[in-house]
Motif scaffolding. Sequence first.
Motif, PDB file in Angstrom:
ATOM      1  N   GLN A 184      -0.251   6.306  -5.230  1.00 19.64           N
ATOM      2  CA  GLN A 184       0.411   6.917  -4.350  1.00 19.64           C
ATOM      3  C   GLN A 184      -0.215   7.145  -2.953  1.00 19.64           C
ATOM      4  N   CYS A 185       0.495   7.070  -2.116  1.00 25.49           N
ATOM      5  CA  CYS A 185       0.014   7.382  -0.460  1.00 25.49           C
ATOM      6  C   CYS A 185      -0.033   8.740  -0.154  1.00 25.49           C
ATOM      7  N   THR A 186      -1.138   9.424  -0.020  1.00 24.05           N
ATOM      8  CA  THR A 186      -1.147  10.805   0.255  1.00 24.05           C
ATOM      9  C   THR A 186      -0.329  11.376   1.665  1.00 24.05           C
ATOM     10  N   ALA A 187      -0.252  10.214   2.516  1.00 25.42           N
ATOM     11  CA  ALA A 187       0.178  10.503   3.778  1.00 25.42           C
ATOM     12  C   ALA A 187       1.841  10.699   3.722  1.00 25.42           C
ATOM     13  N   THR A 188       2.255   9.534   2.980  1.00 28.76           N
ATOM     14  CA  THR A 188       3.674   9.264   3.002  1.00 28.76           C
ATOM     15  C   THR A 188       4.374   9.644   1.636  1.00 28.76           C
ATOM     16  N   GLN A 189       3.606   9.935   0.476  1.00 25.86           N
ATOM     17  CA  GLN A 189       3.982  10.094  -0.834  1.00 25.86           C
ATOM     18  C   GLN A 189       4.645   8.914  -1.288  1.00 25.86           C
ATOM     19  N   ALA A 190       4.597   7.687  -0.851  1.00 29.22           N
ATOM     20  CA  ALA A 190       5.242   6.499  -1.523  1.00 29.22           C
ATOM     21  C   ALA A 190       4.602   6.475  -2.710  1.00 29.22           C
ATOM     22  N   THR A 191       5.121   5.863  -3.690  1.00 26.37           N
ATOM     23  CA  THR A 191       4.444   5.590  -4.974  1.00 26.37           C
ATOM     24  C   THR A 191       4.908   4.199  -5.782  1.00 26.37           C
ATOM     25  N   ALA A 192       3.867   3.845  -6.530  1.00 24.66           N
ATOM     26  CA  ALA A 192       4.218   2.741  -7.399  1.00 24.66           C
ATOM     27  C   ALA A 192       3.711   3.210  -8.839  1.00 24.66           C
ATOM     28  N   ARG A 193       4.543   2.809  -9.930  1.00 23.41           N
ATOM     29  CA  ARG A 193       4.045   3.222 -11.149  1.00 23.41           C
ATOM     30  C   ARG A 193       4.336   2.491 -12.408  1.00 23.41           C
ATOM     31  N   GLY A 194       3.997   2.308 -13.486  1.00 20.90           N
ATOM     32  CA  GLY A 194       4.142   1.580 -14.491  1.00 20.90           C
ATOM     33  C   GLY A 194       3.764   2.175 -15.767  1.00 20.90           C
ATOM     34  N   VAL A 195       4.282   1.435 -16.723  1.00 20.05           N
ATOM     35  CA  VAL A 195       3.823   1.966 -18.414  1.00 20.05           C
ATOM     36  C   VAL A 195       3.589   0.558 -18.901  1.00 20.05           C
ATOM     37  N   CYS A 196       2.903   0.842 -20.193  1.00 16.11           N
ATOM     38  CA  CYS A 196       2.703  -0.360 -20.928  1.00 16.11           C
ATOM     39  C   CYS A 196       2.230   0.058 -22.379  1.00 16.11           C
ATOM     40  N   GLN A 197       2.518  -1.050 -23.331  1.00 17.02           N
ATOM     41  CA  GLN A 197       2.078  -0.625 -24.683  1.00 17.02           C
ATOM     42  C   GLN A 197       0.727  -1.198 -24.806  1.00 17.02           C
ATOM     43  N   ILE A 239      -2.979  -2.844  -8.636  1.00 16.18           N
ATOM     44  CA  ILE A 239      -3.632  -2.889  -7.299  1.00 16.18           C
ATOM     45  C   ILE A 239      -4.061  -4.095  -6.669  1.00 16.18           C
ATOM     46  N   GLU A 240      -4.415  -5.103  -7.779  1.00 18.53           N
ATOM     47  CA  GLU A 240      -4.648  -6.525  -7.391  1.00 18.53           C
ATOM     48  C   GLU A 240      -3.589  -7.223  -7.005  1.00 18.53           C
ATOM     49  N   LEU A 241      -2.427  -7.188  -7.632  1.00 21.02           N
ATOM     50  CA  LEU A 241      -1.171  -7.654  -7.157  1.00 21.02           C
ATOM     51  C   LEU A 241      -0.881  -7.127  -5.711  1.00 21.02           C
ATOM     52  N   ILE A 242      -0.713  -6.089  -5.412  1.00 21.99           N
ATOM     53  CA  ILE A 242      -0.600  -5.321  -4.164  1.00 21.99           C
ATOM     54  C   ILE A 242      -1.501  -5.990  -3.186  1.00 21.99           C
ATOM     55  N   ILE A 251       7.615  -0.877  -8.328  1.00 20.46           N
ATOM     56  CA  ILE A 251       6.579  -1.151  -7.404  1.00 20.46           C
ATOM     57  C   ILE A 251       7.637  -1.439  -5.886  1.00 20.46           C
ATOM     58  N   PRO A 252       8.213  -0.266  -5.296  1.00 17.95           N
ATOM     59  CA  PRO A 252       9.220  -0.479  -4.086  1.00 17.95           C
ATOM     60  C   PRO A 252       8.499  -1.298  -3.045  1.00 17.95           C
ATOM     61  N   ASP A 253       9.368  -2.089  -2.240  1.00 16.10           N
ATOM     62  CA  ASP A 253       8.680  -2.675  -1.047  1.00 16.10           C
ATOM     63  C   ASP A 253       7.721  -3.770  -1.407  1.00 16.10           C
ATOM     64  N   GLU A 254       7.486  -4.472  -2.588  1.00 16.41           N
ATOM     65  CA  GLU A 254       6.583  -5.278  -2.990  1.00 16.41           C
ATOM     66  C   GLU A 254       5.027  -4.727  -2.845  1.00 16.41           C
ATOM     67  N   GLY A 255       5.241  -3.458  -2.750  1.00 17.82           N
ATOM     68  CA  GLY A 255       3.486  -2.591  -2.841  1.00 17.82           C
ATOM     69  C   GLY A 255       3.304  -2.288  -1.242  1.00 17.82           C
ATOM     70  N   ARG A 256       4.236  -2.766  -0.268  1.00 20.56           N
ATOM     71  CA  ARG A 256       3.758  -2.422   1.041  1.00 20.56           C
ATOM     72  C   ARG A 256       2.987  -1.338   1.496  1.00 20.56           C
ATOM     73  N   HIS A 257       3.812  -0.317   0.951  1.00 20.39           N
ATOM     74  CA  HIS A 257       3.574   1.114   1.202  1.00 20.39           C
ATOM     75  C   HIS A 257       1.912   1.453   0.626  1.00 20.39           C
ATOM     76  N   ILE A 258       1.799   0.905  -0.387  1.00 18.02           N
ATOM     77  CA  ILE A 258       0.665   1.047  -1.192  1.00 18.02           C
ATOM     78  C   ILE A 258      -0.393   0.473  -0.438  1.00 18.02           C
ATOM     79  N   ALA A 259      -0.054  -0.730  -0.072  1.00 23.93           N
ATOM     80  CA  ALA A 259      -1.114  -1.584   0.580  1.00 23.93           C
ATOM     81  C   ALA A 259      -1.548  -1.025   1.924  1.00 23.93           C
ATOM     82  N   ASN A 260      -0.749  -0.489   2.516  1.00 24.15           N
ATOM     83  CA  ASN A 260      -0.975   0.218   4.083  1.00 24.15           C
ATOM     84  C   ASN A 260      -1.895   1.450   3.676  1.00 24.15           C
ATOM     85  N   ALA A 261      -1.652   2.275   2.539  1.00 25.60           N
ATOM     86  CA  ALA A 261      -2.323   3.347   2.196  1.00 25.60           C
ATOM     87  C   ALA A 261      -3.780   2.830   1.807  1.00 25.60           C
ATOM     88  N   ILE A 262      -3.701   1.785   1.012  1.00 24.20           N
ATOM     89  CA  ILE A 262      -5.182   1.354   0.908  1.00 24.20           C
ATOM     90  C   ILE A 262      -5.996   1.060   2.067  1.00 24.20           C
TER      91      ILE A 262
END
Length: 194
Positions: A52-65, A90-93, A12-23
Amino acid sequence: DPGSAHLLEAYIPDEGRHIANAISNNTAIFASDGSYQPNLSTDLGTGAWVLQCTATQATARGVCQTTGPPEDINAYRSEFQALHEAVKAIELICTRWKVTEGSITGGIDCINVQRFATSDERKVPQQMKHSDIAREIRQLNHRLPSASTTSTLKRTLTPKTAFEQDHPSRSSTSSVTAWPKLTSTDSLTTMAAP
């Protein structure tokens, strides 16, 4: 405990700032998917998600068991787990960047998981398989996000049927989920899929 796998591995780059702006700007999308390969292991499942932000293509991603007793691990639980982790991210961001309005549209490829997880009803029947994780997803939805310490914005994953309308032959296995535009005073209800 479905909460024990939160963000097992996440980027989650930039602590999710780009995704928060996209939301906030209604340009955010997400996808989640679970995997279960019983021919390799009957007690191991995984999930993955991407925002993902459709305008900037900024992404956050994760995997889990996939969490739960070995006898409960299967494809459906892995789908639930992936969605759970996406909603948790999403909640954390939204909490970190104090997002109080906006939208995010996403995809869940298992219609049964979508129906159980996106219901506006907080209660989940105990006898339902994977009720623990479905309940947790619903609780997360109702906590997203806090507009302030005194008022809470209720958000509900809302089924959107555009994919099913465009692809009727695949509608039993595919679905699209969307969070509609939100404001700090809205209380949203679930739109019924046809």
